[in-house]
Scaffold this active site. Structure first.
Site, PDB file in Angstrom:
ATOM      1  N   LYS A 123      45.015  48.009  27.989  1.00  0.00           N
ATOM      2  CA  LYS A 123      44.834  49.350  28.539  1.00  0.00           C
ATOM      3  C   LYS A 123      46.199  49.980  28.855  1.00  0.00           C
ATOM      4  O   LYS A 123      46.436  51.151  28.582  1.00  0.00           O
ATOM      5  CB  LYS A 123      43.955  49.280  29.812  1.00  0.00           C
ATOM      6  N   GLN A 175      39.913  46.298  37.647  1.00  0.00           N
ATOM      7  CA  GLN A 175      39.348  45.451  36.600  1.00  0.00           C
ATOM      8  C   GLN A 175      38.290  44.521  37.190  1.00  0.00           C
ATOM      9  O   GLN A 175      38.537  43.812  38.156  1.00  0.00           O
ATOM     10  CB  GLN A 175      40.474  44.629  35.927  1.00  0.00           C
ATOM     11  N   ASP A 185      36.675  54.721  35.195  1.00  0.00           N
ATOM     12  CA  ASP A 185      35.640  53.899  34.560  1.00  0.00           C
ATOM     13  C   ASP A 185      34.245  54.526  34.635  1.00  0.00           C
ATOM     14  O   ASP A 185      33.330  54.070  33.955  1.00  0.00           O
ATOM     15  CB  ASP A 185      35.587  52.525  35.258  1.00  0.00           C
TER      16      ASP A 185
END
Ligand code: NDP
Length: 290
Positions: free
Chosen positions: A59, A103, A128
């Protein structure tokens, strides 16, 4: 789109994700040239899980490629909920940060409350799309950051140029991060949507009725090729190792290719799209500020 060895056309996520990143790079440099701020993504990694380290590294590399500033924070597994929440509060207040990603999963051996962590992120910076306010907005059909993998699935489905209205979609899997949001996105396109899960009585019969199948289960080749209706679109989110150690999806690919009109390969289908959609969410979040 390329043609596979049988009748199905491949929906090429690798090629589309490169195109998405190229477009984002152009958007970001145009933003900066016009005097606006550089979009920034903060990544928060807790613990030593090797897969999570690889995901976050990829990412951050993608950020570099498109010119998004990356702010990385690594915390020891035993850091604890309070300190993690303190970091999120600081990132919420940081003007350079437009997207925040924690994460998942958080280390199982310590007592983290993932729902509390996700809810602590400023909903406008929720790269997200997992914040409960944003999931509620998706349910109500209001604009908000959309979870990245479902957003990538829709971009791949759009490559078919099909008029989806009135068609029947079957989603296998009902997780909060893939199955449920993808079902809502398909519903928003006026599809008739069936959601299947581990208690579904006759999965084969449900899948056989589908014009569009989305498989998000995590069981190697669960969906058999002969369940696929002729001419259907198959979007395979699953990433699994089969008994020979080969990377496979949730759909039996070669059998499905005999019936499907379009299909995503694994690897190279849905997987590569997720990072592109994460960066798109970050750039869209930056657009809310200036
Ligand atoms: P979860 O484990 O959270 O959810 C799996 C779902 O599948 C559950 O709803 C479960 O049902 C259902 N299920 C399990 N077994 C069966 C069965 N035999 N028949 C029907 N349904 C079943 O997984 P995720 O949604 O997080 O991920 C799904 C897959 O997608 C995984 O392979 C994962 O690696 C992959 N993935 C890929 C991403 C990417 O490409 N970037 C991103 C995220 C995930 P129930 O609810 O009843 O337990």
């Amino acid at each position: 789109m390329t043609t596979s060895s049988s009748s199905a056309q491949l929906l090429d996520g690798k090629a589309l994700s490169i195109q998405v990143l190229d477009e984002l790079k152009a958007t970001v440099s145009a933003r900066i040239e016009s005097g606006k701020s550089q979009p920034g993504l903060a990544t928060v990694l807790v613990g030593e899980d090797p897969a999570s380290h690889i995901y976050v590294r990829n990412k951050r590399r993608a950020c570099e490629k498109v010119g998004v500033a990356s702010f990385h924070h690594e915390l020891a597994a035993e850091t604890g909920q309070e300190q993690l929440l303190d970091l999120i509060t600081k990132l919420n207040a940081d003007d350079r940060v437009h997207g925040i990603l924690v994460q998942l999963p958080l280390p199982k051996e310590f007592d983290y409350d993932e729902n509390e962590v996700l809810a602590a992120i400023d909903a406008k910076k929720d790269a997200d799309g997992f914040h409960p306010l944003n999931q509620g907005a998706l349910l109500q059909g209001r604009p908000a950051p959309v979870p990245c993998t479902p957003k990538g699935v829709m971009r791949l489905l759009d490559l078919t140029n099909l008029d989806l209205s009135g068609m029947h979609a079957v989603v296998v899997g009902r997780s909060n991060i893939v199955g449920k949001p993808v079902a809502l996105l398909l519903l928003a396109r006026n599809m008739t949507v069936t959601i299947c899960h581990s208690r579904t009585k006759d999965l084969a019969t449900e899948v056989r009725r589908a014009d569009v199948v989305v498989a998000a289960v995590g069981v190697a080749e669960l969906v058999q090729g002969d369940w696929i209706k002729p001419g259907a679109v198959v979007l395979d989110v699953g990433i699994n190792r089969n008994q020979e150690g080969k990377l496979v999806g949730d759909v039996e690919f070669f059998g499905a290719c005999q019936n499907a009109a379009w299909i995503t390969p694994v690897p190279g289908g849905v997987g590569p799209m997720t990072i592109g959609m994460l960066l798109q969410n970050t750039v869209e979040a930056a657009n809310l500020y200036d």
